[in-house]
Design a protein around this motif. Structure first.
Motif, PDB file in Angstrom:
ATOM      1  N   LEU A 181       0.822  -1.163  -0.109  1.00 31.35           N
ATOM      2  CA  LEU A 181       0.077  -0.001  -0.007  1.00 31.35           C
ATOM      3  C   LEU A 181       0.872   1.435  -0.080  1.00 31.35           C
ATOM      4  N   GLY A 182       2.116   1.365   0.845  1.00 31.86           N
ATOM      5  CA  GLY A 182       2.854   2.448   0.758  1.00 31.86           C
ATOM      6  C   GLY A 182       3.489   2.384  -0.567  1.00 31.86           C
ATOM      7  N   VAL A 183       4.085   1.565  -1.095  1.00 31.81           N
ATOM      8  CA  VAL A 183       4.570   1.701  -2.610  1.00 31.81           C
ATOM      9  C   VAL A 183       3.448   2.233  -3.562  1.00 31.81           C
ATOM     10  N   ALA A 184       2.105   1.510  -3.361  1.00 29.23           N
ATOM     11  CA  ALA A 184       1.400   2.238  -4.292  1.00 29.23           C
ATOM     12  C   ALA A 184       1.061   3.726  -4.222  1.00 29.23           C
ATOM     13  N   ILE A 185       0.957   4.332  -2.845  1.00 36.03           N
ATOM     14  CA  ILE A 185       0.827   5.764  -2.626  1.00 36.03           C
ATOM     15  C   ILE A 185       2.181   6.403  -3.202  1.00 36.03           C
ATOM     16  N   VAL A 186       3.318   5.770  -3.102  1.00 40.13           N
ATOM     17  CA  VAL A 186       4.487   6.624  -3.672  1.00 40.13           C
ATOM     18  C   VAL A 186       4.427   6.591  -5.191  1.00 40.13           C
ATOM     19  N   VAL A 187       4.191   5.575  -5.821  1.00 36.15           N
ATOM     20  CA  VAL A 187       3.834   5.404  -7.049  1.00 36.15           C
ATOM     21  C   VAL A 187       2.683   6.327  -7.489  1.00 36.15           C
ATOM     22  N   LEU A 188       1.725   6.571  -6.991  1.00 34.36           N
ATOM     23  CA  LEU A 188       0.579   7.558  -7.440  1.00 34.36           C
ATOM     24  C   LEU A 188       1.276   9.050  -7.190  1.00 34.36           C
ATOM     25  N   MET A 189       2.043   9.296  -6.255  1.00 33.42           N
ATOM     26  CA  MET A 189       2.587  10.710  -6.063  1.00 33.42           C
ATOM     27  C   MET A 189       3.681  10.929  -7.208  1.00 33.42           C
ATOM     28  N   THR A 190       4.222   9.942  -7.467  1.00 33.94           N
ATOM     29  CA  THR A 190       5.283  10.100  -8.578  1.00 33.94           C
ATOM     30  C   THR A 190       4.419  10.196 -10.083  1.00 33.94           C
ATOM     31  N   TRP A 191       3.526   9.634 -10.336  1.00 33.92           N
ATOM     32  CA  TRP A 191       2.882   9.728 -11.574  1.00 33.92           C
ATOM     33  C   TRP A 191       2.285  10.983 -11.600  1.00 33.92           C
ATOM     34  N   LEU A 192       1.777  11.519 -10.469  1.00 32.66           N
ATOM     35  CA  LEU A 192       1.034  12.843 -10.454  1.00 32.66           C
ATOM     36  C   LEU A 192       1.959  14.099 -10.584  1.00 32.66           C
ATOM     37  N   ALA A 193       3.170  13.881  -9.915  1.00 34.27           N
ATOM     38  CA  ALA A 193       4.354  14.835 -10.186  1.00 34.27           C
ATOM     39  C   ALA A 193       4.845  14.824 -11.427  1.00 34.27           C
ATOM     40  N   VAL A 194       4.897  13.755 -12.227  1.00 37.58           N
ATOM     41  CA  VAL A 194       5.443  13.754 -13.635  1.00 37.58           C
ATOM     42  C   VAL A 194       4.466  14.162 -14.667  1.00 37.58           C
ATOM     43  N   SER A 195       3.192  14.280 -14.308  1.00 36.97           N
ATOM     44  CA  SER A 195       2.191  14.566 -15.228  1.00 36.97           C
ATOM     45  C   SER A 195       1.784  16.052 -15.041  1.00 36.97           C
ATOM     46  N   LEU A 196       2.548  16.625 -13.949  1.00 36.47           N
ATOM     47  CA  LEU A 196       2.187  18.178 -13.851  1.00 36.47           C
ATOM     48  C   LEU A 196       2.617  18.877 -15.253  1.00 36.47           C
ATOM     49  N   GLY A 197       1.660  19.858 -15.745  1.00 37.17           N
ATOM     50  CA  GLY A 197       2.042  20.492 -16.806  1.00 37.17           C
ATOM     51  C   GLY A 197       1.358  19.853 -18.148  1.00 37.17           C
ATOM     52  N   GLN A 198       1.023  18.719 -17.993  1.00 42.32           N
ATOM     53  CA  GLN A 198       0.237  17.960 -19.005  1.00 42.32           C
ATOM     54  C   GLN A 198      -1.419  18.246 -18.991  1.00 42.32           C
ATOM     55  N   GLN A 199      -2.111  17.965 -20.149  1.00 38.78           N
ATOM     56  CA  GLN A 199      -3.512  18.217 -20.011  1.00 38.78           C
ATOM     57  C   GLN A 199      -4.135  17.222 -19.085  1.00 38.78           C
ATOM     58  N   LEU A 200      -4.972  17.736 -18.134  1.00 36.94           N
ATOM     59  CA  LEU A 200      -5.586  16.860 -17.266  1.00 36.94           C
ATOM     60  C   LEU A 200      -6.840  16.175 -17.944  1.00 36.94           C
ATOM     61  N   THR A 201      -6.823  14.711 -17.598  1.00 35.85           N
ATOM     62  CA  THR A 201      -7.906  13.798 -18.000  1.00 35.85           C
ATOM     63  C   THR A 201      -8.380  13.320 -16.745  1.00 35.85           C
ATOM     64  N   GLY A 202      -9.322  12.523 -17.298  1.00 36.08           N
ATOM     65  CA  GLY A 202     -10.317  11.866 -16.200  1.00 36.08           C
ATOM     66  C   GLY A 202      -9.384  10.934 -15.049  1.00 36.08           C
ATOM     67  N   PRO A 203      -8.466  10.000 -15.564  1.00 38.79           N
ATOM     68  CA  PRO A 203      -7.716   9.458 -14.646  1.00 38.79           C
ATOM     69  C   PRO A 203      -6.738  10.384 -13.713  1.00 38.79           C
ATOM     70  N   LEU A 204      -6.510  11.421 -14.334  1.00 38.92           N
ATOM     71  CA  LEU A 204      -5.424  12.130 -13.508  1.00 38.92           C
ATOM     72  C   LEU A 204      -6.441  13.012 -12.651  1.00 38.92           C
TER      73      LEU A 204
END
Length: 338
Positions: free
Chosen positions: A102-125
């Motif tokens: 669960l902790g790894v999943a949360i870190v992966v989520l945070m990393t994905w969102l950080a990398v996605s900053l500046g991109q067009q926002l989609t439903g999953p984001l």
């Protein structure tokens, strides 16, 4: 200027509120939340004053960003640490690995969102940001829990006549292990301080016999106390309790009205906040003392206690998390309507 004065006023109000709560409801989880809010409000005022200063302002912004990131990472990092500890101590079984995954999943989520900053926002984001807000809410609550525990752990009990209730924990081969020994040592220290000041206090070791134990925890604890110089007359055994709530209720029932003394509950540091919460729910005027705990044991213990506190009000906390999670999809739906 008005914003700064408002920030200072809010900080002072929160600090006064914390001081009053700490006296009225010592050890309450909400006390830590109020203290955190006061720290954040004060930090915001300082931030506004320093951010405009050349070089120093950039350093302040960096420090704030790092502190915010560490605050968000507090819960997932502890989950991962707990998973590693459980895997080392108990083996690579799915149940032991759940918190780490669960902790790894949360870190992966945070990393994905950080990398996605500046991109067009989609439903999953949008959904991901809602999940991140929910993690932030739970992390903030966890930091409040830690703050309450630290504040409670720093409290000292003045010498006096006391009923020292020591909450039991599991035995190992019928003997007191290190964890439980720490609680008993804390109680003995207080008993000796009371006696040195001319007071006669009573120690009540509390704990029944578990299904995997050869005898009642209260009996083993009393034996430990005797081995450490506490006379039999200063020990009163409670040997029926199977939960912390029963520890408190059964132990206080052993004390008669003819034996007036301050009630002191002794437990491990990680358990002190929940013990204080149970004392309030049983309307007991008690001071809670926390004993030191081995570091390797803390991640698992703190998580368990935090989840137990969340479970005290399951519907309230579940609704809060669901509403925060829903904020992402709601924002996405509103964006499609524009």
């Amino acid at each position: 200027m008005l914003a700064d004065m408002t920030g200072v006023l809010i900080t002072l109000v929160l600090l006064v509120g914390y001081a009053l709560l700490a006296r009225w409801r010592p050890g309450a989880w909400t006390n830590g939340l109020v203290l955190l809010c006061a720290v954040l409000a004060g930090a915001w005022v300082v931030f506004r004053q320093l951010v405009g200063i050349p070089v120093l302002g950039s350093v302040v912004v960096l420090v704030v960003a790092v502190a915010a990131a560490l605050g968000m990472l507090a819960l997932p990092v502890l989950l991962i640490a707990n998973g590693i500890t459980m895997a080392r101590k108990e083996g690579l079984r799915p149940a032991n690995m759940l918190s780490g995954l669960l902790g790894v999943a949360i870190v992966v989520l945070m990393t994905w969102l950080a990398v996605s900053l500046g991109q067009q926002l989609t439903g999953p984001l949008y959904l991901g940001f809602g999940a991140l807000l929910a993690v932030g809410w739970l992390s903030f609550g966890f930091l409040g829990f830690l703050a309450s525990g630290v504040a409670l752990g720093r409290r000292r009990c003045a010498p006096g006549p006391h009923h020292l209730v020591v909450l039991g924990a599991g035995l190992i081969n019928g003997r007191v292990p290190r964890l439980l020994g720490g609680r008993l040592d804390r109680a003995v220290d207080q008993w000796r301080a009371d006696r040195a000041a001319g007071y006669e206090s009573l120690i009540i070791p509390s704990g029944g016999q578990g299904s995997d134990e050869s005898r009642a925890e209260g009996d083993a604890m009393a034996e430990y106390l005797s081995e450490h110089g506490v006379p039999a007359g200063a020990i009163r055994i409670e040997d029926s309790a199977s939960t912390t709530a029963e520890n408190l209720r059964f132990s206080t029932e052993l004390v008669t009205a003819e034996e007036p003394a301050g009630l002191v509950v002794v437990t491990s540091s990680y358990h002190a906040v929940r013990a204080a919460d149970l004392c309030r729910r049983q309307r007991l005027q008690a001071q809670v003392l926390g004993a030191g705990t081995a570091r390797y044991f803390m991640p698992s213990a703190l998580l368990r206690e935090y989840v137990a506190l969340l479970a005290v009000h399951p519907w309230l906390n579940a609704v809060m998390v669901i509403l925060i999670l829903a904020s992402g999809p709601l924002a996405w739906w509103l964006s499609t309507m524009v």
